[in-house]
Design an enzyme around this catalytic site. Structure first.
Site, PDB file in Angstrom:
ATOM      1  N   THR A 198      -0.706 -18.823  70.407  1.00 58.62           N
ATOM      2  CA  THR A 198      -0.325 -17.675  69.595  1.00 58.62           C
ATOM      3  C   THR A 198       0.962 -17.043  70.111  1.00 58.62           C
ATOM      4  OG1 THR A 198      -2.644 -17.275  69.070  1.00 58.62           O
ATOM      5  CG2 THR A 198      -1.103 -15.470  68.658  1.00 58.62           C
TER       6      THR A 198
ATOM      7  N   LYS B 110      -3.207 -18.832  59.769  1.00 59.10           N
ATOM      8  CA  LYS B 110      -4.229 -19.348  60.680  1.00 59.10           C
ATOM      9  C   LYS B 110      -5.459 -19.666  59.843  1.00 59.10           C
ATOM     10  CE  LYS B 110      -6.156 -19.058  65.200  1.00 59.10           C
ATOM     11  NZ  LYS B 110      -5.877 -18.655  66.571  1.00 59.10           N
TER      12      LYS B 110
END
Length: 202
Positions: A22, A42
């Site tokens: 991330t 995501k």
């Protein structure tokens, strides 16, 4: 490496959970946003404990010019398959593939991040790798900087290359294991075994 040269759409894949996918996604997205709008998606988000945590990783990536989109939300901090089964859900992988591939506006770059490593189960008979290969989207690979990263990165890249994935770059993220000196050594070794650029994030 100039992150603006990375292709879009692009997956940010990790050798494991907790290697900093991330944070690397955020760096890429924010570099891209200097040149135009970015969408970060995501498809599977596990470990969502309450409504306040519903976006989980998205706030780390979000910045001016970046739109974040989250797909399936699951409570347990497990693989998407295991977390879904705990909740009595069946993941519709065909629908999720369509969600991942939805067009973005002209001039917009698309960045994608999965949950966990490439062999994480996302369906009763599908790992992430098996499911995502048919999407034909290039991927960068993220690994930790220190001990174990050689094996994990080489295994991950070998599995991807065996299925003809395009891998524009490999990134070592030494901040997750405080292995800044080791990362330089490991990167030098990996360059002898891999055909793509290997970079250490600083």
């Amino acid at each position: 490496m100039n992150l603006l040269e990375l292709p879009s759409p692009l997956w940010v894949l990790g050798t494991d959970t907790g290697v900093g996918k991330t944070h690397v996604s955020a760096r890429i997205a924010r570099a891209w946003a200097q040149a135009g709008p970015v969408v970060y998606r995501k498809p599977f988000q596990t470990g969502v404990v309450d409504e306040e945590d519903a976006e989980a990783d998205a706030p780390i990536v979000r910045a001016p010019g970046i739109t974040t989109e989250t797909g399936i939300l699951l409570r347990a901090p497990l693989s998407p398959l295991a977390a879904a089964e705990m909740e009595g859900k069946i993941l519709d992988l065909e629908a999720m593939a369509q969600w991942v591939g939805r067009p973005v506006p002209p001039g917009t770059r698309l960045l994608l991040e999965p949950a966990g490593g490439i062999m994480v189960p996302v369906g009763p008979h599908h790992t992430f790798l098996a499911w995502a290969t048919d999407l034909g989207i290039p991927a960068v690979v993220v690994g930790r900087g220190g001990l174990g990263t050689l094996n994990h990165i080489l295994l991950t890249c070998e599995a991807l290359m065996a299925r003809s994935w395009t891998i524009p770059a490999v990134f070592l993220n030494p901040g997750v294991d405080d292995a800044f000196e080791a990362a330089q050594e490991n990167a030098a070794l990996l360059r002898r075994f891999l055909p793509m650029p290997v970079e250490v994030l600083t």
